[in-house]
Enzyme design. Structure first.
Site, PDB file in Angstrom:
ATOM      1  CB  THR A  60     -11.341  -0.348  10.483  1.00  0.00           C
ATOM      2  OG1 THR A  60     -11.414  -0.386   9.225  1.00  0.00           O
ATOM      3  CG2 THR A  60     -11.487  -1.872  11.235  1.00  0.00           C
TER       4      THR A  60
ATOM      5  CG  ASN B 169      -2.317   3.919   6.976  1.00  0.00           C
ATOM      6  OD1 ASN B 169      -2.633   3.015   7.830  1.00  0.00           O
ATOM      7  ND2 ASN B 169      -2.801   4.023   5.753  1.00  0.00           N
TER       8      ASN B 169
ATOM      9  CG  PHE C 153      -7.712  -2.507  11.910  1.00  0.00           C
ATOM     10  CD1 PHE C 153      -7.850  -1.662  10.993  1.00  0.00           C
ATOM     11  CD2 PHE C 153      -8.115  -3.707  11.752  1.00  0.00           C
ATOM     12  CE1 PHE C 153      -8.421  -2.009   9.466  1.00  0.00           C
ATOM     13  CE2 PHE C 153      -8.634  -4.311  10.511  1.00  0.00           C
ATOM     14  CZ  PHE C 153      -8.678  -3.454   9.460  1.00  0.00           C
TER      15      PHE C 153
ATOM     16  CB  SER D 244      -6.330  -2.989   6.705  1.00  0.00           C
ATOM     17  OG  SER D 244      -5.085  -2.463   7.216  1.00  0.00           O
TER      18      SER D 244
ATOM     19  CB  THR E  92      -4.543  -6.303  10.633  1.00  0.00           C
ATOM     20  OG1 THR E  92      -5.108  -5.173  10.949  1.00  0.00           O
ATOM     21  CG2 THR E  92      -5.129  -7.441  11.523  1.00  0.00           C
TER      22      THR E  92
ATOM     23  CG  ASN F 208      -7.709  -0.832   2.556  1.00  0.00           C
ATOM     24  OD1 ASN F 208      -7.339   0.127   2.914  1.00  0.00           O
ATOM     25  ND2 ASN F 208      -8.839  -1.215   3.382  1.00  0.00           N
TER      26      ASN F 208
HETATM   27  C1  LIG Z   1      -3.961   7.029   7.458  1.00  0.00           C
HETATM   28  C2  LIG Z   1      -4.877   6.111   6.869  1.00  0.00           C
HETATM   29  C3  LIG Z   1      -5.877   5.316   7.595  1.00  0.00           C
HETATM   30  C4  LIG Z   1      -6.663   4.333   6.979  1.00  0.00           C
HETATM   31  N1  LIG Z   1      -7.299   3.420   7.946  1.00  0.00           N
HETATM   32  C5  LIG Z   1      -8.369   2.643   7.038  1.00  0.00           C
HETATM   33  C6  LIG Z   1      -9.135   1.872   7.971  1.00  0.00           C
HETATM   34  O1  LIG Z   1      -9.082   1.964   9.104  1.00  0.00           O
HETATM   35  N2  LIG Z   1     -10.184   1.050   7.357  1.00  0.00           N
HETATM   36  C7  LIG Z   1     -10.246   1.172   5.958  1.00  0.00           C
HETATM   37  O2  LIG Z   1     -10.944   0.487   5.515  1.00  0.00           O
HETATM   38  N3  LIG Z   1      -9.537   1.927   5.126  1.00  0.00           N
HETATM   39  C8  LIG Z   1      -8.471   2.698   5.712  1.00  0.00           C
HETATM   40  N4  LIG Z   1      -7.703   3.690   5.316  1.00  0.00           N
HETATM   41  C9  LIG Z   1      -7.995   3.506   3.613  1.00  0.00           C
HETATM   42  C10 LIG Z   1      -8.833   4.349   3.040  1.00  0.00           C
HETATM   43  O3  LIG Z   1     -10.155   4.297   3.367  1.00  0.00           O
HETATM   44  C11 LIG Z   1      -8.861   4.482   1.509  1.00  0.00           C
HETATM   45  O4  LIG Z   1      -9.272   3.153   1.081  1.00  0.00           O
HETATM   46  C12 LIG Z   1      -7.577   4.541   1.049  1.00  0.00           C
HETATM   47  O5  LIG Z   1      -6.852   5.589   1.565  1.00  0.00           O
HETATM   48  C13 LIG Z   1      -7.356   5.040  -0.592  1.00  0.00           C
HETATM   49  O6  LIG Z   1      -8.275   6.180  -0.872  1.00  0.00           O
HETATM   50  P1  LIG Z   1      -7.605   7.541  -0.873  1.00  0.00           P
HETATM   51  O7  LIG Z   1      -6.257   7.230  -2.070  1.00  0.00           O
HETATM   52  O8  LIG Z   1      -8.563   8.718  -1.267  1.00  0.00           O
HETATM   53  O9  LIG Z   1      -6.873   7.920   0.428  1.00  0.00           O
HETATM   54  C14 LIG Z   1      -6.776   4.318   5.747  1.00  0.00           C
HETATM   55  C15 LIG Z   1      -6.184   5.368   4.894  1.00  0.00           C
HETATM   56  C16 LIG Z   1      -4.946   6.018   5.432  1.00  0.00           C
HETATM   57  C17 LIG Z   1      -4.243   7.037   4.319  1.00  0.00           C
END
Ligand SMILES: Cc1cc2nc3c(=O)[nH]c(=O)nc-3n(C[C@H](O)[C@H](O)[C@H](O)COP(=O)(O)O)c2cc1C
Length: 351
Positions: free
Chosen positions: A90, A115, A119, A180, A183, A245
């Site tokens: 993001t 996590n 942002f 998220s 925030t 998310n």
């Molecule tokens: C360390 C970390 C940081 C993330 N940062 C963001 C972010 O900045 N914006 C966002 O939309 N999703 C963020 N996500 C969420 C991921 O895009 C995703 O939606 C979420 O991890 C679920 O998918 P997964 O199980 O494949 O990881 C983050 C996930 C992780 C693990």
């Protein structure tokens, strides 16, 4: 797992999670060609596994989820792997530090991550420059947009509008992220009135309706909220919805949980969303706990348009993309289909 990734992972998992993350992004951004040579390049036959996501054609039905390349630093690397799309961010209008460290944790036994980054990013100007000077290798490039922590909730539409204007001419798609958990107050923007205010503001921008636009939602919404979300999506002619998310699990610590621990919840939300959006023009991108070919396949035949991964990429490396490719090719054989799009045109008859 391929030995190069195993070696890489052994080193990285010996370090603090965020430190390993930052060093990896630095390495991938400095040596994108070498890294893709080591980890495996995309040498997919053109259009064999491509899929349509709204007006976009993704070369492969799995994209990189937001949060891994927050500042758009390693596009050149990711674009050479099998990923069909890369979502950076993001990104917020102004640079911000994020939450105090430590804020990223591996839950190794559960193949999950926790996590509470908040942002952290270098702001929209730097991300813009990085995107402009990157080589996307014809991959789709999404930019995930968020409001600054210091921006009051009532001013949030203005943040999203600034970001929309900045990126709408250089991105292949944009994502309004209000989901998220890290925030304060952000997820309150998922209520229908707040969403309307955001999209009303975006509607005033020149490029509105010209660049594909998605809304990314939380798995912690109640399923009954989904009807309203679908309605807003349709009313504002959004391209689609990205679900989901991370989820909150206070017993695991403060922050958002991703990976295997999120799988069932996210899957349930996606199924509900697919049901409730049937008959609309919305494309649904599935993310959350997807960690094998079967997860991608189940989602596609249920009616999903494409998937994204983050956590399984950390645990398995580019091998997961290879496995998904292999599984999809086996299905093409099984159903004697020329390509993925032809196969999915008859998705009701697939298992
Ligand atoms: C360390 C970390 C940081 C993330 N940062 C963001 C972010 O900045 N914006 C966002 O939309 N999703 C963020 N996500 C969420 C991921 O895009 C995703 O939606 C979420 O991890 C679920 O998918 P997964 O199980 O494949 O990881 C983050 C996930 C992780 C693990």
């Amino acid at each position: 797992m391929s030995w190069p990734y195993q070696l890489f992972k052994n080193v990285a998992f010996g370090l603090d999670a965020e430190k390993a993350h930052n060093l990896s992004i630095k390495f991938l951004s400095m040596f994108p060609n070498m890294a893709s040579e080591i980890f495996g390049r995309d040498n997919l036959e053109k259009d064999l596994l491509s899929c349509q996501v709204g007006p976009m054609k993704w070369s492969f039905p799995v994209g990189l989820a937001a949060g891994l390349d927050k500042n758009a630093e390693a596009i050149d690397f990711f674009a050479q792997t099998l990923f069909g799309a890369i979502e950076v961010g993001t990104v917020t209008p102004l640079a911000q530090e994020g939450n105090p460290k430590p804020r990223m944790f591996r839950l190794k036994d559960e193949l999950s991550l926790l996590n509470r980054m908040g942002f952290n990013n270098h702001g929209m100007d730097e991300a813009y420059q990085n995107i402009v000077s990157s080589n996307r290798n014809s991959k789709m490039l999404g930019v995930n947009l968020g409001k600054n922590k210091v921006t009051a909730e009532e001013d949030a539409p203005n943040d999203y509008s600034k970001l929309f204007k900045k990126f709408s001419r250089i991105a292949d798609y944009l994502v309004v992220n209000v989901s998220s958990p890290n925030t304060p107050g952000l997820r309150d923007l998922q209520n229908i009135e707040s969403l309307k205010l955001i999209f009303e503001e975006l509607k005033k921008c020149d490029q509105f309706g010209e660049v594909p636009l998605f809304l990314k939602i939380s798995p912690d919404l109640s399923v009954d909220d989904l009807d309203g979300i679908v309605q807003v999506g349709s009313d504002f002619n959004l391209t689609g919805i990205i679900a989901t998310n991370t989820t909150i699990m206070p017993e695991k610590g403060q922050g958002g949980i991703s990976g295997v621990l999120l799988k069932e919840k996210s899957k349930m939300m996606r199924s509900e969303l697919l049901k409730r959006s049937r008959g609309s023009d919305l494309s649904i991108i599935g993310v959350g706990g997807i960690d094998c070919f079967q997860d991608v396949w189940d989602f596609l035949i249920e009616g999903g348009d494409a998937a994204q991964i983050y956590t399984s990429f950390i645990y398995q490396g580019p091998e997961i993309l290879k496995n998904i490719e292999k599984g999809l090719k086996q299905k093409l054989n099984q159903y004697q289909a020329k390509n993925l799009q032809e196969m999915l045109a008859n998705r009701d008859q697939l298992k």
